[in-house]
Design an enzyme around this catalytic site. Structure first.
Site, PDB file in Angstrom:
ATOM      1  N   LYS A   1       0.547  -1.199   0.011  1.00 54.33           N
ATOM      2  CA  LYS A   1       0.516  -0.164   0.111  1.00 54.33           C
ATOM      3  C   LYS A   1       0.990   0.781  -0.459  1.00 54.33           C
ATOM      4  O   LYS A   1       0.296   2.122  -0.680  1.00 54.33           O
ATOM      5  CB  LYS A   1      -0.267  -0.146   1.468  1.00 54.33           C
ATOM      6  CG  LYS A   1      -2.557  -0.574   1.233  1.00 54.33           C
ATOM      7  CD  LYS A   1      -3.420  -0.526   2.832  1.00 54.33           C
ATOM      8  CE  LYS A   1      -4.546  -0.604   1.968  1.00 54.33           C
ATOM      9  NZ  LYS A   1      -5.341  -0.398   3.702  1.00 54.33           N
TER      10      LYS A   1
ATOM     11  N   LEU B   1     -17.540  10.571   7.565  1.00 54.12           N
ATOM     12  CA  LEU B   1     -17.493   9.837   6.349  1.00 54.12           C
ATOM     13  C   LEU B   1     -18.298   8.812   5.605  1.00 54.12           C
ATOM     14  O   LEU B   1     -17.954   8.079   6.410  1.00 54.12           O
ATOM     15  CB  LEU B   1     -15.874  10.456   5.640  1.00 54.12           C
ATOM     16  CG  LEU B   1     -14.933   9.014   6.140  1.00 54.12           C
ATOM     17  CD1 LEU B   1     -15.599   7.350   4.860  1.00 54.12           C
ATOM     18  CD2 LEU B   1     -13.742   9.751   5.153  1.00 54.12           C
TER      19      LEU B   1
ATOM     20  N   CYS C   1     -19.167  -0.121   8.151  1.00 52.95           N
ATOM     21  CA  CYS C   1     -19.537   0.225  10.342  1.00 52.95           C
ATOM     22  C   CYS C   1     -20.952  -0.199  10.533  1.00 52.95           C
ATOM     23  O   CYS C   1     -20.989  -1.125  11.847  1.00 52.95           O
ATOM     24  CB  CYS C   1     -19.872   1.299   8.554  1.00 52.95           C
ATOM     25  SG  CYS C   1     -18.155   1.960   8.510  1.00 52.95           S
TER      26      CYS C   1
ATOM     27  N   LYS D   1     -21.882  -0.776  -1.465  1.00 52.14           N
ATOM     28  CA  LYS D   1     -22.450  -0.015  -2.431  1.00 52.14           C
ATOM     29  C   LYS D   1     -21.661   0.715  -3.183  1.00 52.14           C
ATOM     30  O   LYS D   1     -20.849   1.104  -3.212  1.00 52.14           O
ATOM     31  CB  LYS D   1     -23.287   1.977  -0.659  1.00 52.14           C
ATOM     32  CG  LYS D   1     -21.698   2.267  -0.909  1.00 52.14           C
ATOM     33  CD  LYS D   1     -22.114   3.489  -0.290  1.00 52.14           C
ATOM     34  CE  LYS D   1     -21.089   4.414   0.680  1.00 52.14           C
ATOM     35  NZ  LYS D   1     -21.409   5.329   1.422  1.00 52.14           N
TER      36      LYS D   1
HETATM   37  P1  NAD Z   1      -9.422   0.145   6.627  1.00 49.86           P
HETATM   38  O1  NAD Z   1      -9.832  -1.581   7.118  1.00 49.86           O
HETATM   39  O2  NAD Z   1      -9.691   0.578   5.055  1.00 49.86           O
HETATM   40  O3  NAD Z   1      -7.636   0.582   6.856  1.00 49.86           O
HETATM   41  C1  NAD Z   1      -6.904   0.513   8.264  1.00 49.86           C
HETATM   42  C2  NAD Z   1      -5.532   0.512   8.263  1.00 49.86           C
HETATM   43  O4  NAD Z   1      -4.904   0.407   8.646  1.00 49.86           O
HETATM   44  C3  NAD Z   1      -5.291  -0.276   6.954  1.00 49.86           C
HETATM   45  O5  NAD Z   1      -4.746  -0.361   5.325  1.00 49.86           O
HETATM   46  C4  NAD Z   1      -4.033  -1.535   7.883  1.00 49.86           C
HETATM   47  O6  NAD Z   1      -3.046  -1.808   7.067  1.00 49.86           O
HETATM   48  C5  NAD Z   1      -3.745  -0.285   9.136  1.00 49.86           C
HETATM   49  N1  NAD Z   1      -3.244  -0.440  10.111  1.00 49.86           N
HETATM   50  C6  NAD Z   1      -3.549  -1.667  10.963  1.00 49.86           C
HETATM   51  N2  NAD Z   1      -3.082  -1.604  12.134  1.00 49.86           N
HETATM   52  C7  NAD Z   1      -1.952  -0.506  11.432  1.00 49.86           C
HETATM   53  C8  NAD Z   1      -0.558  -0.194  12.468  1.00 49.86           C
HETATM   54  N3  NAD Z   1      -0.159  -0.892  13.369  1.00 49.86           N
HETATM   55  N4  NAD Z   1       0.629   0.863  12.139  1.00 49.86           N
HETATM   56  C9  NAD Z   1      -0.329   1.577  10.863  1.00 49.86           C
HETATM   57  N5  NAD Z   1      -1.539   1.692   9.950  1.00 49.86           N
HETATM   58  C10 NAD Z   1      -2.069  -0.176  10.510  1.00 49.86           C
HETATM   59  O7  NAD Z   1     -10.158   0.322   7.981  1.00 49.86           O
HETATM   60  P2  NAD Z   1     -10.671   1.664   7.423  1.00 49.86           P
HETATM   61  O8  NAD Z   1     -12.862   1.905   6.638  1.00 49.86           O
HETATM   62  O9  NAD Z   1     -10.406   3.493   7.329  1.00 49.86           O
HETATM   63  O10 NAD Z   1     -11.615   2.304   8.990  1.00 49.86           O
HETATM   64  C11 NAD Z   1     -10.848   2.723  10.369  1.00 49.86           C
HETATM   65  C12 NAD Z   1     -11.611   2.540  11.675  1.00 49.86           C
HETATM   66  O11 NAD Z   1     -12.718   3.565  11.089  1.00 49.86           O
HETATM   67  C13 NAD Z   1     -12.669   1.720  11.998  1.00 49.86           C
HETATM   68  O12 NAD Z   1     -12.753   1.416  13.338  1.00 49.86           O
HETATM   69  C14 NAD Z   1     -13.905   2.015  11.328  1.00 49.86           C
HETATM   70  O13 NAD Z   1     -15.138   1.909  12.314  1.00 49.86           O
HETATM   71  C15 NAD Z   1     -13.906   4.081  10.885  1.00 49.86           C
HETATM   72  N6  NAD Z   1     -15.216   4.309  10.439  1.00 49.86           N
HETATM   73  C16 NAD Z   1     -15.008   3.926   8.869  1.00 49.86           C
HETATM   74  C17 NAD Z   1     -15.846   4.720   8.179  1.00 49.86           C
HETATM   75  C18 NAD Z   1     -15.894   3.944   7.114  1.00 49.86           C
HETATM   76  O14 NAD Z   1     -16.486   4.499   5.902  1.00 49.86           O
HETATM   77  N7  NAD Z   1     -14.879   2.995   6.093  1.00 49.86           N
HETATM   78  C19 NAD Z   1     -16.195   5.617   8.582  1.00 49.86           C
HETATM   79  C20 NAD Z   1     -15.933   6.285   9.921  1.00 49.86           C
HETATM   80  C21 NAD Z   1     -15.062   5.222  10.818  1.00 49.86           C
END
Ligand code: NAD
Length: 458
Positions: free
Chosen positions: A36, A154, A261, A321
């Site tokens: 990535k 978001l 989510c 979606k």
């Molecule tokens: P995601 O799975 O897309 O991304 C998480 C990232 O964290 C990955 O790239 C992973 O490699 C990285 N990661 C894991 N361990 C790590 C470490 N020790 N150091 C650095 N990077 C590390 O997750 P997401 O969809 O972005 O969601 C993240 C959080 O935000 C969740 O708690 C989710 O519930 C919340 N959230 C998500 C959304 C959404 O629409 N996706 C919206 C609001 C809130």
């Protein structure tokens, strides 16, 4: 301007990092996934979000954003570290906090100056208290570290816009220092800020997400009843939408909510309530309705057809979606395995999600049936015996009723997104089933009239 590190470059972390850079801060995005990071360093976004790549390139060229796996260098002199790693669902429905704990420890062992740790990930109420304790337990240097909650709202598919023009920024802090620093970081965005304590901020996120999930499940519940009594859920939603107290959004009935989510956040809040000896009846109902809703059309089609074995099944839409490549909890992931297990030959179209789906279900292989990925909706429909619509992409919406009739071997369509007008489909000669709308054919009418003429007890 501040020196900011962002841990995790998923939908939340990467978008936040890029938007902070766009506002003039100096940002280092950290991820453990080397592939990535290489992508991002070459200006390519690992996720699909409108205008994200343009902003990545612009801010990289301006020297305001960088990407690395070297968390030590990124955390040691940051003014603030934003945590955006995943909090997926454990088997018992609770939130898996292991990624948060790993980052917390990495920060504790490397931070060399006073630093605010800002948790953007969605975490159960009380988690940030524990994160602060955990970091202080493992702190190596004599510095001040505090944890703030800054939940993210978001929506995937419009993530950059939702961040730059957020309806509100929620900040949950336990000191004036943390509150002022966070307010200052967000100052260039010029957005409304709601400052509360940490636990309230954590709860605002769950209460908001779960309310939306509840709204969807409520409309799906009403839709299923509409079908039985001859009402049209789209007309019902329209009538409801004029009431400001109800609002006009999230009233679309369909095949249930998915994504990264709503499913996990409803379960996590339910789990939290249970742990605290409270039964959260409304959210439990939302979860139950959604579970049934996802395979409703599959079950209807199973009743209509003797078998899916060796039938060509067109699937339009794979992602949960439109506007995203994310498949997490998508209806396609629930239904396609059922079809394949029945021996169906699935021909799937999705403008963005094919590659991710093919990683889980490689072309041609499965227990029994086969799956083929095609370049457009027409190729999926050509000679098909039945079609399922799972995602409302523009390319899927654009398929006209006549095209189903012309291209399919038998024009039988199960629409999980209510994209088409029932009468228009009927006129075009398509046997059409959707959610919360009685079929236009005579049989459907007779069915609901039987119910409608029953004398009232009052
Ligand atoms: P995601 O799975 O897309 O991304 C998480 C990232 O964290 C990955 O790239 C992973 O490699 C990285 N990661 C894991 N361990 C790590 C470490 N020790 N150091 C650095 N990077 C590390 O997750 P997401 O969809 O972005 O969601 C993240 C959080 O935000 C969740 O708690 C989710 O519930 C919340 N959230 C998500 C959304 C959404 O629409 N996706 C919206 C609001 C809130």
């Amino acid at each position: 301007m501040y020196k900011i590190a962002v841990a995790g470059t998923g939908y939340v972390g990467l978008v936040a990092g890029v938007c902070f850079a766009e506002m003039g801060h100096h940002v280092t995005c950290v991820d453990i996934d080397m592939e990535k990071v290489k992508f991002m360093q070459s200006g390519v976004s690992p996720i699909y979000e409108e205008s994200l790549e343009d902003l990545m390139r612009k801010n990289y060229a301006a020297g305001r954003i960088d990407y690395t796996t070297d968390f030590k260098a990124a955390y040691k002199d940051a003014d603030a570290v934003f945590i955006g790693v995943g909090t997926p669902e454990n088997e018992d429905g609770s939130a898996n906090l292991s990624y948060i704990a790993t980052v917390a420890r990495q920060i504790a062992e490397n931070v060399e100056k006073d630093c605010l740790i800002v948790v953007k990930s969605t975490v159960p109420v009380g988690t940030n208290d524990k994160v602060e304790q955990f970091i202080n337990d493992f702190l190596v240097n004599d510095v001040r570290v505090e944890v703030a909650s800054n939940p993210e709202f978001l929506a995937q598919g419009s993530a950059v816009h939702d961040t730059l023009f957020a309806k509100r920024i929620i900040i949950g802090t336990e000191s004036a220092w943390a509150e002022n620093l966070l307010k200052d970081i967000y100052k260039p965005f010029n957005l409304p800020i709601v400052a509360v304590n940490r636990r309230s901020a954590e709860m605002i996120k769950y209460a908001s997400n779960d309310f939306l999930a509840l709204k969807i499940s409520y409309m799906n519940d009403i839709a299923n009843l509409c079908e039985l009594v001859g009402a049209d859920v789209q007309d019902v939603a329209k009538g409801m939408s004029f009431d400001d107290r109800i609002g006009s959004k999230f009233l679309n009935a369909g095949i249930g909510y998915g994504g990264s989510c709503f499913p996990k956040d409803t379960k996590a809040l339910n789990y939290l309530a249970t742990q605290n000896g409270y039964e959260l009846k409304t959210i439990k109902a939302a979860i139950d309705v959604n579970k049934d809703q996802k395979t409703l059309l599959y079950k209807k089609a199973s009743n209509r057809l003797i078998t899916f074995n060796r039938l060509k099944v067109a699937v339009l839409g794979l992602t949960f979606k439109p506007g995203t490549d994310d498949l997490r909890e998508a209806p396609s992931l629930e239904n396609i395995p059922l079809l394949l297990a029945q021996g169906a030959d699935v021909f799937a179209f999705d403008p963005v999600g094919k590659e991710n789906f093919a990683k889980l279900y490689p072309e041609g292989t499965s227990d029994k049936g086969t799956i083929t990925y095609v370049e457009n909706a027409e190729a999926a429909l050509e000679g098909a015996n039945v079609c399922f619509i799972f995602t409302e992409w523009g390319e899927v919406k654009a398929v006209q009723p006549e095209a189903f009739k012309k291209l399919m071997r038998t024009p039988l369509v199960y629409d999980g997104r209510n994209l088409h007008n029932v009468e228009r489909m009927e006129e075009a000669g398509v046997e059409y089933y959707s959610v919360g709308r009685a079929p236009a054919n005579k049989k459907g009418l007779k069915e609901w009239k039987k119910v409608a003429v029953q004398p009232s007890r009052f």
